[in-house]
Design an enzyme around this catalytic site. Sequence first.
Site, mmCIF file in Angstrom:
data_model
loop_
_atom_site.group_PDB
_atom_site.id
_atom_site.type_symbol
_atom_site.label_atom_id
_atom_site.label_comp_id
_atom_site.label_asym_id
_atom_site.label_seq_id
_atom_site.Cartn_x
_atom_site.Cartn_y
_atom_site.Cartn_z
ATOM 1 N N SER A 270 -3.795 -65.861 20.174
ATOM 2 C CA SER A 270 -2.477 -65.842 19.547
ATOM 3 C C SER A 270 -1.831 -64.466 19.583
ATOM 4 C CB SER A 270 -2.580 -66.329 18.090
ATOM 5 O OG SER A 270 -3.458 -65.504 17.340
ATOM 6 N N ASP A 521 -0.616 -61.902 6.553
ATOM 7 C CA ASP A 521 -1.037 -61.729 7.944
ATOM 8 C C ASP A 521 -0.931 -60.250 8.301
ATOM 9 O OD1 ASP A 521 -1.450 -61.684 10.654
ATOM 10 O OD2 ASP A 521 0.142 -63.107 11.180
ATOM 11 N N HIS A 524 -1.284 -60.179 13.297
ATOM 12 C CA HIS A 524 -0.198 -60.309 14.262
ATOM 13 C C HIS A 524 0.893 -59.280 13.954
ATOM 14 C CE1 HIS A 524 -2.237 -64.276 14.212
ATOM 15 N NE2 HIS A 524 -2.063 -64.181 15.522
#
Length: 556
Positions: A270, A521, A524
């Site tokens: 990802s 998060d 990312h």
Amino acid sequence: MTLASPGPGASPAALYPRTLSSIAILVGGLAMFLMFASWVLVSYRVSSTVHVYFYGFEKKVDVSQSHSNETNIKDFVDVIGRNWSSGLNLEVRGAIDQNVSARKSSGLVSNSSNGSQIDSTASPPRGEGKDGSVAANVKEDVENKKVDSAGSPDKSDGGDAGSGDANKTGESKAMATAPTVGSNPTKTGSLVSGCDLYQGSWVSDSSGPLYTNNTCPVLTQMQNCQGNGRPDKDYENWQWKPSQCDLPRFDAKKFLELMRGKTLAFVGDSVARNQMESMLCLLWQVEAPKNRGNRKMQRWYFKSTSVTIVRIWSSWLVHKTTEPFASAPAGVDKLHLDSPDEYFMDYIPDFDVIVLSSGHWFAKQSVYILNNEIVGGQLWWPNASQPMQVNNVEAFGISVETAVTAIVTHPNFTGLTIVRSYSPDHYEGGAWNTGGSCTGKEKPLAPGELVKNGFTDIMHQKQVTGFNNGLKKATNKSKLVFMDITEAFGYRHDGHPGPYRSLDPNKITKRGPDGRPPPQDCLHWCMPGPVDTWNELVLEIIRREFEGNESSISNN
């Protein structure tokens, strides 16, 4: 006109005397040539000379550097070799420790190491074992040592790799990294005209990003930090500045022209998707591509220059199955560490540039298989009294070697492969699921403020080792580059979504009364944000490769 016929008693051989004599002379000459050639091959190392001519190295890869740095690459490779044979208890030489500390105190983010050679005798590639395979050599290594199961991550944690203390598998006292090299005589790397792209610092840039969350329709919502309500924007206004030159801002028209008629593929997890979407957002500002993707891969086509951007999901880069295997039950991912992921390997002849990245999935539950035998696992091990031979960190390094080897030995691939180094996370105070947080980080860390993350360092180290081991086995004419962003992005704790992961108006963004941070998060990257720098580096690497190694960027 009538042709005369031979008499009934004429010999067939007599009809063609010149033809037979010519054949006899040719056969005799060929025999003499073969005898002479055999004598030459026995007397001289012609094969080695030819190999060096085409691939630029035999046992040593020459890496020239034009700037001063004091860590010797041979020493570093020797350290890597000793670390592999001794498990995860790293014993890094004091000289390297001192040099890394010196670079930290100088205020420069430096990922380069000095030295003219990577000596294969210092750290023999695992690909040179009894049968030349990765599995055979890893098996030889693990037979000579056992990795202490106490050195593996906390099995109660299933989060992303590098996500705080709970996932650490040992700490590196100091870190030095191998510079970028090419597998051909034309070395496409970080060092051109005295400029190391990965040594530098972050500088404020008031010009802002090249796109916004409103001008890019393919931005994943979880990375749409402004759209999700993040109140600050200063994280968008920093540019990476190499110490000895300028890294140009991304030029979408320049990229499309350089890549005319070509295909660039992002292969990985990802975070690779994060980088691919950044590339699309940057290019979308000059041309809206056509979506030609399918269930197997994402594919975007830019009609003006016939450029295609592809993304293929490959979280491990090696072959994965879920069927039962020996004592491992169905449903658990089994990773065949010595076999590349055929899902992307089937397509690589169609690619001109590959950006390869991985690492974070090695924190997830999985079983490690080498030479058709179970040698370890993550969050899975049936017998606690039996130490694992391979843990998740070493499995990552082996997977990189396997993938790189498969690419540089593929008979039908002649393109450029960019291996993007391990992307650091910034879960402070814990892991992603144990209270780790990046909330409230609004600016990059200042020079000298970087706190070393032992897990990130060792993952990076194993990746460098796998890269180098794979590179030594190169047989095709492709190019290979290590894009080393790890330390530079260690300073960007401000670049993650944090708690701003969704449009939910009721999401929690502040710490609770007990001080616990909200779910967030910190792996990312926000878009726009620091991740766009990765594609500026990709463009510069491609430009150097396609336009030649003379750097056009301005030197200070």
